[in-house]
Design a protein around this motif. Sequence first.
Motif, PDB file in Angstrom:
ATOM      1  N   TYR A  23     -13.849   6.450  -8.605  1.00  0.00           N
ATOM      2  CA  TYR A  23     -12.376   6.269  -8.407  1.00  0.00           C
ATOM      3  C   TYR A  23     -11.996   7.089  -9.010  1.00  0.00           C
ATOM      4  CZ  TYR A  23     -13.875   3.046  -4.670  1.00  0.00           C
ATOM      5  OH  TYR A  23     -14.237   2.041  -4.233  1.00  0.00           O
ATOM      6  N   ARG A  49      -6.236  -0.475  -8.564  1.00  0.00           N
ATOM      7  CA  ARG A  49      -6.223  -1.512  -7.279  1.00  0.00           C
ATOM      8  C   ARG A  49      -7.308  -2.603  -6.431  1.00  0.00           C
ATOM      9  NH1 ARG A  49      -2.318   2.050  -5.413  1.00  0.00           N
ATOM     10  NH2 ARG A  49      -1.873   4.394  -5.599  1.00  0.00           N
ATOM     11  N   ARG A  50      -6.578  -2.553  -5.428  1.00  0.00           N
ATOM     12  CA  ARG A  50      -7.719  -4.044  -5.121  1.00  0.00           C
ATOM     13  C   ARG A  50      -8.900  -3.352  -4.745  1.00  0.00           C
ATOM     14  NH1 ARG A  50      -8.620  -9.005  -6.227  1.00  0.00           N
ATOM     15  NH2 ARG A  50      -9.783  -9.626  -3.681  1.00  0.00           N
ATOM     16  N   ARG A  51      -9.647  -1.737  -4.029  1.00  0.00           N
ATOM     17  CA  ARG A  51     -10.200  -1.290  -3.499  1.00  0.00           C
ATOM     18  C   ARG A  51     -11.685  -1.101  -4.922  1.00  0.00           C
ATOM     19  NH1 ARG A  51      -7.235   2.850  -1.911  1.00  0.00           N
ATOM     20  NH2 ARG A  51      -6.603   4.248  -2.898  1.00  0.00           N
ATOM     21  N   ASP A  63      -6.103   5.479  -7.893  1.00  0.00           N
ATOM     22  CA  ASP A  63      -6.486   4.457  -8.019  1.00  0.00           C
ATOM     23  C   ASP A  63      -6.828   3.293  -8.903  1.00  0.00           C
ATOM     24  OD1 ASP A  63      -7.614   4.420  -4.721  1.00  0.00           O
ATOM     25  OD2 ASP A  63      -9.116   6.155  -5.975  1.00  0.00           O
ATOM     26  N   LEU A  65       0.769   4.083 -10.128  1.00  0.00           N
ATOM     27  CA  LEU A  65      -0.043   3.801  -9.132  1.00  0.00           C
ATOM     28  C   LEU A  65       0.891   3.622  -8.055  1.00  0.00           C
ATOM     29  CD1 LEU A  65      -2.603   0.741  -9.492  1.00  0.00           C
ATOM     30  CD2 LEU A  65      -2.463   3.604  -9.686  1.00  0.00           C
ATOM     31  N   ASP A  97      -3.059  -7.073  -5.515  1.00  0.00           N
ATOM     32  CA  ASP A  97      -2.497  -5.783  -4.716  1.00  0.00           C
ATOM     33  C   ASP A  97      -3.339  -4.689  -6.343  1.00  0.00           C
ATOM     34  OD1 ASP A  97      -1.771  -5.669  -2.017  1.00  0.00           O
ATOM     35  OD2 ASP A  97      -0.597  -7.088  -3.156  1.00  0.00           O
ATOM     36  N   TYR A  98      -2.583  -4.874  -7.274  1.00  0.00           N
ATOM     37  CA  TYR A  98      -2.790  -4.221  -8.347  1.00  0.00           C
ATOM     38  C   TYR A  98      -3.529  -5.655  -8.997  1.00  0.00           C
ATOM     39  CZ  TYR A  98       0.222  -0.752  -6.955  1.00  0.00           C
ATOM     40  OH  TYR A  98       0.768   0.296  -6.256  1.00  0.00           O
TER      41      TYR A  98
END
Length: 313
Positions: free
Chosen positions: A194, A168-170, A122, A116, A93-94
């Motif tokens: 981001y 972050r994942r995105r 982000d 975070l 996730d991170y």
Amino acid sequence: MPLISIVVPCYNEQESIPIFYQRVQEILNKYDGHRERYQWEYWFINDGSTDETLQWMQYLNAADPERVHYVSFSRNFGKEAALLAGLKQAEGDYTAVMDVDLQDPPELLPTMIETLATTDNDVVATQRTDRKGEPWLRSKLSQAFYHVINQISQVKIVPGARDYRLMRRRVVQAIVGLPEVNRFSKGIFSWVGYKTTYLTFEHHDRVAGKTHWSIRQLMDYSLDGIMNYSEVPLAMASWLGGLSFVAALFSCLWIVIRALLFGNSTAGWPSLITIMLMLGGLQLLCLGVLGKYISKIYLETKHRPLYLIKEKQ
């Protein structure tokens, strides 16, 4: 529980790997305590090392197969390829990117995680505030690079910014999704955008071993970064060509006027040769700049993979 991936590119770092792993484990275990809020995984990337780096990765994987993983390349492909390979493998996730030599202080990891977890940022990136202990020339060249690229590129890079960051994942998916072969991580991190906040820290010496970056390699890497994110070198070549043409016109005009007034049209051949050499040098410079951009296009059109995996666990 959320998963945190730690990506660690390595090249001939047999002395640093065990020290790095022990230090990070101590910090993470102390941070998590009995709450067990997070899960952890390591992705060590062996970038064609010739020492016992791979053996240390295999040892750590055997000791902790649930959390320690590694990818070993078929040869040395460079840090950019190793970084991309690690980000592709990470499923957290991170995701954190760190240097194994502990110049990126792992003591910042808890603060990065909390930032975070409790804000809408982000990315938590890091910035080195000084360059104590570095050679004078290397420090000045680094400062010059940041000044130049921020002047000529639309992508701004924070001076002293490190690859060390938690994302972050995105953000990781956005970085991995970029198909380009000529990669410059500092530029990519800035280009994807981001919301990013920075933590600062003072310079830390390597915990073991010696740097694998020479002045020449750093200069080549800097030039690649400038050309990847700016077309100004091409524009400069055009301007130099235009200015040389105008200077040549004035020179021809002066020769004609001097011949009419003084009747001495043959004197001054040394200066003429000098001007010819200068113009020839400018032409070669412009061709070199143009050739550099064409070579990047050539590499992109090959569609070769950035790395080949020999072993993975």
